[in-house]
Structures are given as structure tokens and as C-alpha cells.
Design a protein around this motif. Sequence first.
Motif, PDB file in Angstrom:
ATOM      1  N   LYS A  25      -6.753   7.841  -5.597  1.00 26.52           N
ATOM      2  CA  LYS A  25      -5.613   7.051  -6.024  1.00 26.52           C
ATOM      3  C   LYS A  25      -4.514   7.892  -6.640  1.00 26.52           C
ATOM      4  CE  LYS A  25      -4.426   3.030  -8.814  1.00 26.52           C
ATOM      5  NZ  LYS A  25      -4.938   1.940  -9.664  1.00 26.52           N
ATOM      6  N   HIS A  45      -5.812   3.603  -2.012  1.00 32.75           N
ATOM      7  CA  HIS A  45      -4.755   3.492  -3.016  1.00 32.75           C
ATOM      8  C   HIS A  45      -3.509   4.200  -2.473  1.00 32.75           C
ATOM      9  CE1 HIS A  45      -7.685   1.905  -5.783  1.00 32.75           C
ATOM     10  NE2 HIS A  45      -8.472   2.899  -5.404  1.00 32.75           N
ATOM     11  N   SER A  46      -3.292   3.967  -1.754  1.00 28.35           N
ATOM     12  CA  SER A  46      -2.073   4.485  -1.194  1.00 28.35           C
ATOM     13  C   SER A  46      -1.335   3.395  -0.534  1.00 28.35           C
ATOM     14  CB  SER A  46      -2.419   5.753  -0.396  1.00 28.35           C
ATOM     15  OG  SER A  46      -3.580   5.800   0.359  1.00 28.35           O
ATOM     16  N   GLN A 187       1.064   2.516   1.161  1.00 31.65           N
ATOM     17  CA  GLN A 187      -0.367   2.738   1.315  1.00 31.65           C
ATOM     18  C   GLN A 187      -0.695   3.151   2.749  1.00 31.65           C
ATOM     19  OE1 GLN A 187      -1.355  -1.251  -0.276  1.00 31.65           O
ATOM     20  NE2 GLN A 187      -2.676  -0.199  -1.730  1.00 31.65           N
TER      21      GLN A 187
END
Length: 239
Positions: A25, A45-46, A187
Motif C-alpha cells: 500500500k 492498494h493502488s 489503483q
Amino acid sequence: MADTGNPGQFGNRPDTVEQASKGGKASTGSFGDKNAADPRRAGAHSHDNAPGRAQPQSINDALELLLRQHEQIKALFGETLDASEPKDREAKFRQLRRLLAVHETAEEQIIHPRARKEIEDGSTVVDARLSEEHEAKQQLAELESFDIDSPEFEKKLAQLREDVLAHAEHEEQEEFSQLRGELEPRQLQAMRRAVEIAESLAPTRPHPGVESVEANLLAGPFAAMLDRARDAITKPQGA
């Protein structure tokens, strides 16, 4: 295309696998940083894009990259089946085999785990895709036992094309479309880099039974090393 003379380039560094395993993340996105992206979790987490071919800059995220590869796979099936000379058919088949292998590895390591968590009935959707991928790998491995110019090879390849294109359609409609609805653009953009890392380290031949993230991480690097050695030894003359 990798520059083998550059010791700092990703893939040439002795700590490549270690670096690919860092991050998550908090990734800065800079390769080599202590918190650089983990290809198993970066998407939370992107791209062997078509091997040896640079991808257009207009491809913005992981799903666009994989969709482009679906089109390349479809085209290579047609080019392989249409090839009239055994040497040409073998060259096209090698390209197809490699693209299928690296493409599925990236999906198994990056896309499916995220889809399992994020989309509606994700486990059912992903398990069905993994079953299809396992079957396709078995078919692809079986093809290697036939002469490239035999009727059996052509028949088996035509069946594989039908199954793989159906699999790609299922992914696009049941998995990719839902992921795009659940994830933010940033993300999906970060996931593209994770896909590229996974594909750069992937085997270049089918390995039935290596469909989970854990199996890919354990067997993948060793399988990739052996595959590249086999590719170098068996490369057709003039290819």
C-alpha cells in the motif's frame, strides 16, 4: 526489450525477486525503494506484453494492458493456423505459447486475487477462470507432442483457440468489468506495474498445476529459468 548489458535494469539485478516482493500500500512506485511495490499486493492498494513488442503509451492501466494482450493472443492463433510453412507455423506457435504463459501468470498473481476480494461472488468467478486456465495449459503442453505440420496439431490448436477465446470473454465480462467498477483509476494504474513485474519473471511455457499465487511464487522463478534455457536451445534457425 531488456538490456542485458545494464546490471541495474530490472531483471538483471541479483536482487530482482527480493525487490519485486517489497512494498504494498505504501509503495512510492520507485523501483529499489524499501517500500516499492509488491507484485502480489500492489493492486490491493493502488506486461510480457507481446514478447519483444513495446506497448503503446495509450495503455493506462492493468486491465487495458491485459485486454490488448487478449487481442494479440487472438491474432497469433490466426497467424499460427494460417501459416503454410512449418517453419513459419513453429515461429508463430512459439510466440503464442510464450504470450499465453506470461499473460496467465500475471492474471493468476495479480488480477485474480484482487477480483476474489473485490467483486461480487469473486471466489466463484475466479475459481472458474483458474479451472479454465489449468485446462488450457494442459492442452498447450499436449500440443508440443505433435508435429507442427500434422493434422492433429492443427485440430488441437483450433480447439485450444476456441477454449482460450471463450475464457478471455468470460474474464472480460465477469471479472475485468466488475474490477473496473470497484477500483479507482489510480489503483488500476498501479496494478499495471505489478503485472509488468509478474510477466517479466514468468515462465515462457505452460505449467499445468501452477495456478495459485503461492505456486507461482514458489515454482515460477525456477520454471522460468528452465524455460528460457529450453527456448535458447530449441530456437528455430533464423528465428
